[in-house]
Structure formats: C-alpha cells, structure tokens
Scaffold this motif. Structure first.
Motif, mmCIF file in Angstrom:
data_model
loop_
_atom_site.group_PDB
_atom_site.id
_atom_site.type_symbol
_atom_site.label_atom_id
_atom_site.label_comp_id
_atom_site.label_asym_id
_atom_site.label_seq_id
_atom_site.Cartn_x
_atom_site.Cartn_y
_atom_site.Cartn_z
ATOM 1 N N LEU A 1 24.669 -77.568 -90.011
ATOM 2 C CA LEU A 1 24.741 -78.156 -91.455
ATOM 3 C C LEU A 1 25.937 -78.782 -91.705
ATOM 4 O O LEU A 1 26.150 -79.845 -92.109
ATOM 5 N N GLY A 2 27.252 -78.091 -91.358
ATOM 6 C CA GLY A 2 28.600 -78.445 -91.618
ATOM 7 C C GLY A 2 28.570 -79.816 -90.897
ATOM 8 O O GLY A 2 29.177 -80.913 -91.399
ATOM 9 N N GLU A 3 28.074 -79.793 -89.657
ATOM 10 C CA GLU A 3 28.580 -80.980 -88.723
ATOM 11 C C GLU A 3 27.676 -82.158 -89.292
ATOM 12 O O GLU A 3 28.171 -83.410 -89.321
ATOM 13 N N ALA A 4 26.501 -81.835 -89.696
ATOM 14 C CA ALA A 4 25.616 -82.832 -90.025
ATOM 15 C C ALA A 4 26.334 -83.519 -91.362
ATOM 16 O O ALA A 4 26.128 -84.845 -91.621
ATOM 17 N N SER B 1 25.014 -68.114 -88.384
ATOM 18 C CA SER B 1 26.248 -69.088 -88.002
ATOM 19 C C SER B 1 26.009 -70.285 -87.230
ATOM 20 O O SER B 1 26.700 -71.059 -87.838
ATOM 21 N N SER B 2 25.319 -70.275 -86.574
ATOM 22 C CA SER B 2 24.902 -71.819 -85.928
ATOM 23 C C SER B 2 24.570 -72.667 -86.779
ATOM 24 O O SER B 2 24.603 -73.838 -86.543
ATOM 25 N N ASN C 1 28.197 -94.299 -85.573
ATOM 26 C CA ASN C 1 27.493 -93.313 -84.860
ATOM 27 C C ASN C 1 28.503 -92.405 -83.854
ATOM 28 O O ASN C 1 28.311 -91.146 -83.617
ATOM 29 N N TYR C 2 29.454 -93.226 -83.421
ATOM 30 C CA TYR C 2 30.371 -92.406 -82.383
ATOM 31 C C TYR C 2 31.185 -91.400 -83.118
ATOM 32 O O TYR C 2 31.245 -90.256 -82.707
ATOM 33 N N ASP C 3 31.739 -91.497 -84.310
ATOM 34 C CA ASP C 3 32.485 -90.728 -85.134
ATOM 35 C C ASP C 3 31.544 -89.546 -85.496
ATOM 36 O O ASP C 3 31.900 -88.279 -85.461
ATOM 37 N N ALA C 4 30.398 -89.730 -85.926
ATOM 38 C CA ALA C 4 29.455 -88.634 -86.304
ATOM 39 C C ALA C 4 29.166 -87.857 -85.169
ATOM 40 O O ALA C 4 29.006 -86.560 -85.425
ATOM 41 N N ALA C 5 29.019 -88.375 -84.056
ATOM 42 C CA ALA C 5 28.517 -87.620 -82.633
ATOM 43 C C ALA C 5 29.657 -86.782 -82.395
ATOM 44 O O ALA C 5 29.464 -85.779 -81.636
ATOM 45 N N GLN C 6 30.940 -87.204 -82.735
ATOM 46 C CA GLN C 6 32.111 -86.197 -82.201
ATOM 47 C C GLN C 6 31.988 -85.256 -82.994
ATOM 48 O O GLN C 6 32.692 -84.022 -82.741
ATOM 49 N N ARG C 7 31.380 -84.763 -84.109
ATOM 50 C CA ARG C 7 31.487 -83.628 -84.976
ATOM 51 C C ARG C 7 30.662 -82.529 -84.153
ATOM 52 O O ARG C 7 30.895 -81.500 -84.603
ATOM 53 N N GLY C 8 29.670 -82.848 -83.291
ATOM 54 C CA GLY C 8 28.654 -81.857 -82.679
ATOM 55 C C GLY C 8 27.369 -82.218 -82.958
ATOM 56 O O GLY C 8 27.147 -83.492 -83.406
ATOM 57 N N PRO C 9 26.491 -81.247 -82.395
ATOM 58 C CA PRO C 9 24.796 -81.607 -82.585
ATOM 59 C C PRO C 9 24.569 -81.868 -83.702
ATOM 60 O O PRO C 9 23.692 -82.893 -84.226
ATOM 61 N N SER D 1 26.160 -91.925 -77.778
ATOM 62 C CA SER D 1 26.436 -91.369 -76.576
ATOM 63 C C SER D 1 27.914 -91.127 -76.124
ATOM 64 O O SER D 1 28.227 -90.743 -75.110
ATOM 65 N N GLY D 2 28.882 -91.651 -76.978
ATOM 66 C CA GLY D 2 30.247 -91.153 -76.672
ATOM 67 C C GLY D 2 30.815 -92.337 -76.141
ATOM 68 O O GLY D 2 32.032 -92.193 -75.679
#
Length: 186
Positions: free
Chosen positions: A89-92, A83-84, A123-131, A170-171
């Motif tokens: 993979l979805g976040e990536a 599940s994780s 990078n900011y937008d991608a990082a908001q998706r998660g790890p 880094s957000g």
C-alpha cells in the motif's frame, strides 16, 4: 495417537479421523485393548499396554505439537502478510504520487509531443517503488486511457499512450520518448 510411547496398530488403516482427534488423555493408562469397527476390513486394535505408564500431563502428544506448529505458522503468515500488505500500500501510494508529479510536469511544460515521454516517465518512476507502484501505475494508466477512449479520443493515440506506459513500467528508459528541446528540468 499416543503420548510418551508407541502403540501397536493391528491394521494398516491407522489414519482414521476419529483417532486424529484424540489427545493423549483419551487413551487409558492401564493395559487395555481398544477396537474400532472398520468397513469390511475387520477391526482396528490399539494395544495401549505399550504406552508409557510414566507419561505426565507435561508431555506433548503429536496432536498437540501439530496444533502448536499450525498455530505458529498461521500467526507468522499473518504477521508477514500484514507487513507485506502495508509495504504494498505504501508503494502504491508513492507510485500514485509519481504519476501525479509526471502529469503536473506535463501540464507545466506544455511542450508539443511530450505526452508519451511523461506517460513513460510517470510509469517508470512509479514502477521503481516496487510491486505496489507497478500496480498503481497500471491502474491509473488503464483508467485514464479507458476514460479518454469513452470520450472519443482516437484508438491509435490510446494505443501509443499505452505502449509508452508499458515501456516505462518495464523499467526501460523513459527518455526514449523525450521530445527534442524539452527543458532538462523535466
């Protein structure tokens, strides 16, 4: 290990690997004494007369309980792990889309000195998706900068781009790098 009762252990060395492998059906149901030789400590005696004579095949031994518990833990960790991983993979994948969108916007805007802003924003937008998004942003950014370094782009420019990449991941607000006059669309 016994089933449905207690065994008297004549020695403190009761965790022998051969005994750990035994199930409740390995012990006799009648009064008997089992001795196993030990290395210089004498013998290990198990008094099976204390076993419950009414123990049935439906009662679980501690070994059976441990095996079922271990199997359940492994199964749960696999389910949660899959599940994780699917979430990662979805976040990536979505993070890679955010990076592509920032790159496309940079090409479309064609605005002087906007490179660092679009690096930070992607990078900011991608990082908001998660790890998974953080991983994708870092991988794409590092790969892009390494390729450009090999092609002869300046070291200072690469370091400035990487700083903008880290700032976004880094957000922190990507508008820190926003050039004056860049349309609000971006």
């Amino acid at each position: 290990m016994t089933c449905g009762g207690r065994a008297h252990w004549a020695s403190e060395r009761f965790l022998l690997s051969s005994l750990q492998e035994m199930s409740c059906w390995d012990f006799p149901r009648h009064h008997a004494r089992l001795s196993l030789p030990l290395t210089s400590a004498g013998g290990l005696s198990i008094n099976t007369s204390l076993l419950s004579p009414t123990a049935t095949a439906h009662q679980l031994c501690p070994a059976d309980i441990r095996m079922k518990l271990l199997t359940g833990l492994i199964f749960c960790s696999l389910v949660l792990g899959v599940s994780s991983w699917l979430s990662f993979l979805g976040e990536a994948f979505q993070g890679a889309g955010d990076m592509w969108r920032a790159y496309s916007d940079m090409k479309e805007a064609n605005w002087k000195d906007s490179d660092k802003y679009f690096h930070a924003r992607g990078n900011y937008d991608a990082a908001q998706r998660g790890p998974g998004g953080v991983w994708a942003a870092e991988f794409i950014s590092d790969t892009r900068e390494n390729i450009q370094s090999l092609l002869g782009r300046g070291h200072e420019d690469t370091m400035a781009d990487q700083e903008a990449n880290r700032h976004g991941r880094s957000g922190k607000d990507p508008n820190h790098y926003r050039p004056a006059g860049l349309p609000d669309k971006y």
